[in-house]
Design a protein around this motif. Structure first.
Motif, PDB file in Angstrom:
ATOM      1  N   UNK A 230       0.676  -1.092   0.442  1.00 37.76           N
ATOM      2  CA  UNK A 230      -0.162  -0.133   0.283  1.00 37.76           C
ATOM      3  C   UNK A 230       0.595   0.824   0.254  1.00 37.76           C
ATOM      4  N   UNK A 231       2.218   1.233  -0.053  1.00 38.05           N
ATOM      5  CA  UNK A 231       2.961   2.248  -0.329  1.00 38.05           C
ATOM      6  C   UNK A 231       2.605   3.604  -0.853  1.00 38.05           C
ATOM      7  N   UNK A 232       3.006   4.791  -1.174  1.00 39.08           N
ATOM      8  CA  UNK A 232       2.617   5.187  -2.048  1.00 39.08           C
ATOM      9  C   UNK A 232       4.207   5.695  -2.955  1.00 39.08           C
ATOM     10  N   UNK A 233       4.457   5.504  -3.949  1.00 40.40           N
ATOM     11  CA  UNK A 233       5.188   5.885  -4.871  1.00 40.40           C
ATOM     12  C   UNK A 233       6.211   7.180  -4.592  1.00 40.40           C
TER      13      UNK A 233
ATOM     14  N   UNK B  29       9.050   3.372 -10.537  1.00 40.61           N
ATOM     15  CA  UNK B  29       9.097   3.448 -12.436  1.00 40.61           C
ATOM     16  C   UNK B  29       7.550   2.228 -12.158  1.00 40.61           C
ATOM     17  N   UNK B  30       7.542   1.053 -11.158  1.00 37.27           N
ATOM     18  CA  UNK B  30       6.359   1.009 -11.192  1.00 37.27           C
ATOM     19  C   UNK B  30       5.013   1.010 -11.416  1.00 37.27           C
ATOM     20  N   UNK B  31       4.720   1.616 -10.785  1.00 43.27           N
ATOM     21  CA  UNK B  31       3.286   2.775 -10.005  1.00 43.27           C
ATOM     22  C   UNK B  31       3.253   4.502 -11.096  1.00 43.27           C
ATOM     23  N   UNK B  32       4.293   4.079 -12.157  1.00 44.70           N
ATOM     24  CA  UNK B  32       4.095   4.992 -13.673  1.00 44.70           C
ATOM     25  C   UNK B  32       3.203   5.410 -14.293  1.00 44.70           C
ATOM     26  N   UNK B  33       2.366   6.341 -14.266  1.00 44.77           N
ATOM     27  CA  UNK B  33       0.995   6.464 -15.594  1.00 44.77           C
ATOM     28  C   UNK B  33       0.964   6.768 -16.499  1.00 44.77           C
ATOM     29  N   UNK B  34       2.620   7.277 -16.652  1.00 43.57           N
ATOM     30  CA  UNK B  34       2.319   7.656 -18.363  1.00 43.57           C
ATOM     31  C   UNK B  34       3.946   6.642 -19.207  1.00 43.57           C
TER      32      UNK B  34
ATOM     33  N   UNK C  80       9.917   6.991 -17.843  1.00 42.73           N
ATOM     34  CA  UNK C  80      11.405   7.046 -18.513  1.00 42.73           C
ATOM     35  C   UNK C  80      11.874   7.567 -17.505  1.00 42.73           C
ATOM     36  N   UNK C  81      11.361   8.868 -17.115  1.00 42.23           N
ATOM     37  CA  UNK C  81      11.701   9.418 -15.792  1.00 42.23           C
ATOM     38  C   UNK C  81      12.503   9.090 -14.188  1.00 42.23           C
TER      39      UNK C  81
END
Length: 415
Positions: free
Chosen positions: A109-112, A154-159, A164-165
Motif C-alpha cells: 500500500x505504499x505510495x510511490x 517505475x512500477x507505479x508510473x502512469x504515463x 522514462x523519468x
C-alpha cells in the motif's frame, strides 16, 4: 574450464598449478602475465611447472595483484593466513543492500515517491559519498530505501514520460549501488546491479543516464581481467558513438560523461599495454574537460578539468612507467579534487607510481595520506594493500614499522 581441471579454491594443489589456473581464468598468456609482474614468459612457465620454488613475498604479492585474487591464500594455498586483496571484507550494510536489490515491489500500500523527490535524495546521497570519510557506511545506510522507492516509482508510473523519468532515477540509484558493492564478496551482485542499471538507463532514453551506466559497465568488464577488455571497449566505444553526435548542443553533464568515457577507453588501453592509444584518449578527454566550466565537477564520475592530472598518473601507472608516474604525480594537484574517496584513490595511484620508481618510503607516506582522506577507500583497494604488505617485510626497520602500523589500520595485521 573442463570438469577435470582442479579448482584452486578447493583443492590442495601446488603453487605453480594455482598460478596456471588463475592466469588462464584471467585470460592472460604467460607473456602477458610475466610482463605485468616484471618476469619473463619462461620464468612463468618454470613456476607453473614446478621447476622453480615459490618466489619471495614481494613477487607473490605482485602476482596476486596481477591475478586480482580474492584472498592471498587462493594463490599460495596456505589456509592458515587469510588476507583479502581485491575483495574487501563484507560491509555490515551489505546484507540489507542485497535484499533490496533482489526484491521487487509488486504489491503493498505504499505510495510511490515522485521522481523529483528521488532526485533530491540522490543528490544528497552523492554529496554524502564525496564528503564522508566513511562513505560506504553512509551510502550503505541510504541505499535500501532508495532502491525500493525507485523500483516502486517505475512500477507505479502512469504515463510513458513518467516511466522514462522514473527509469532514469532508478538507473542512477543502481549506479550509486555499484560504488557500494564494488570489491564486496559478492561478484554476482555487482553484475546484477550493473546490468540492471544499464537496462534502466536504456529504458529512460536519457543520454546522460545511458552514459553513466555504460561508464560503470565498462569498469566492471575491465576489472574482470584481460579476457574482458574487448567487452569493456565494446560497451565504451558504442556509447561514445551514440553520444558524440549530440555534443554540439549537449548540456554540460552530457559533455562531461562523454569525456569520462573517452578517458575510460584510454584506461583500458593502458591496462592492455598500448601507450599510444592510452595517451591519445587522455589528450582527447583533456580537450573535452577544458570545454567544461572551470569549477565544474561531475557528481558521479568526478570528471572535470581538475581530475585530468590524476588521470595522467593512472595511465602512467597502468603502463608500468615508474618515472613518468612520478613526474605526472608532481604535476597533479590532489587538493583540487573535492571528493574524499576520489582523492584517496588518486593518492593510491601516486603510491603505486612511487613504488614502481623505487621510492617505497614515499609510497608509504602517500598511502597514509590516502587513509587520512578516506579510510574506507584504501581498506578495499588491493593495490594499496599489496604495497603495505610488501613493505612489512622491508629491510629497513623504520619502514617495516611504518608499514606495519598502516597494515594494522587496514585490518591486514592484528594490533
Amino acid at each position: 574450464m573442463s570438469p577435470d581441471t582442479p579448482d584452486p579454491y578447493s583443492d590442495p594443489i601446488a603453487f605453480g598449478q594455482r598460478v596456471k589456473i588463475l592466469r588462464s581464468r584471467r585470460g592472460m598468456t604467460r607473456d602477458q602475465f610475466g610482463g605485468l609482474t616484471g618476469k619473463s614468459a619462461s620464468w612463468v612457465r618454470a613456476i607453473e611447472e614446478g621447476r622453480l620454488k615459490v618466489p619471495r613475498l614481494e613477487i607473490v604479492l605482485r602476482m596476486a595483484e596481477t591475478l586480482r585474487v580474492r584472498d592471498l591464500s587462493d594463490l599460495t594455498g596456505d589456509q592458515s593466513v587469510h588476507v583479502s586483496l581485491f575483495t574487501g571484507p563484507g560491509h555490515p550494510r551489505l546484507a540489507a543492500v542485497q535484499a533490496a536489490v533482489n526484491a521487487y515491489p509488486l504489491t503493498g500500500g505504499r505510495e510511490a515517491p515522485t521522481t523529483e523527490h528521488l532526485r533530491a535524495r540522490l543528490a544528497r546521497a552523492w554529496a554524502a559519498r564525496h564528503s564522508a570519510p566513511n562513505h560506504r557506511e553512509v551510502v550503505g545506510s541510504l541505499l535500501p530505501e532508495l532502491i525500493r522507492d525507485a523500483q516502486l516509482a517505475v512500477w507505479r508510473a502512469d504515463s510513458a514520460d513518467e516511466r522514462r523519468s522514473a527509469q532514469s532515477a532508478l538507473a542512477e540509484v543502481y549506479s550509486l549501488s555499484q560504488f557500494f558493492v564494488a570489491y564486496q564478496p559478492d561478484a554476482a551482485l555487482l553484475w546484477r546491479v550493473a546490468e540492471r542499471g544499464m537496462i534502466a538507463a536504456q529504458e529512460s532514453e536519457d543520454p546522460h543516464t545511458i552514459g553513466v551506466a555504460a561508464w560503470l559497465v565498462t569498469q566492471a568488464h575491465r576489472d574482470s581481467g584481460p579476457a574482458h577488455f574487448g567487452a569493456a571497449d565494446a560497451v565504451n566505444l558504442e556509447t561514445l558513438a551514440y553520444l558524440e553526435p549530440l555534443l554540439p548542443d549537449a548540456p554540460v553533464d552530457v559533455l562531461a560523461i562523454t569525456g569520462a568515457l573517452t578517458f575510460e577507453a584510454g584506461y583500458t588501453a593502458a591496462r592492455r599495454g598500448d601507450p599510444g592509444t592510452a595517451w591519445r584518449y587522455w589528450d582527447t578527454a583533456g580537450a573535452m574537460a577544458n570545454r567544461l566550466p572551470v569549477d565544474y565537477y561531475h557528481p558521479i564520475t568526478s570528471f572535470s578539468r581538475a581530475i585530468m592530472g590524476a588521470h595522467a598518473v593512472t595511465v602512467a601507472v597502468e603502463l608500468h612507467a615508474g618515472g613518468e608516474s612520478v613526474r605526472q604525480a608532481a604535476r597533479a594537484d590532489a587538493s583540487t579534487i573535492p571528493s574524499r574517496p576520489r582523492r584517496a584513490r588518486h593518492r593510491i595511484e601516486e603510491a603505486r607510481g612511487y613504488q614502481l620508481d623505487g621510492q617505497p618510503d614515499a609510497a608509504l607516506a602517500t598511502l597514509a595520506q590516502a587513509h587520512e582522506a578516506a579510510p574506507e577507500t584504501i581498506k578495499y583497494n588491493g593495490y594499496a594493500k599489496r604495497i603495505v604488505l610488501e613493505e612489512t617485510q622491508a629491510k629497513s626497520p623504520a619502514r617495516r614499522r611504518r608499514a606495519s602500523e598502516l597494515a594494522v589500520k587496514l585490518g591486514l595485521l592484528a594490533a
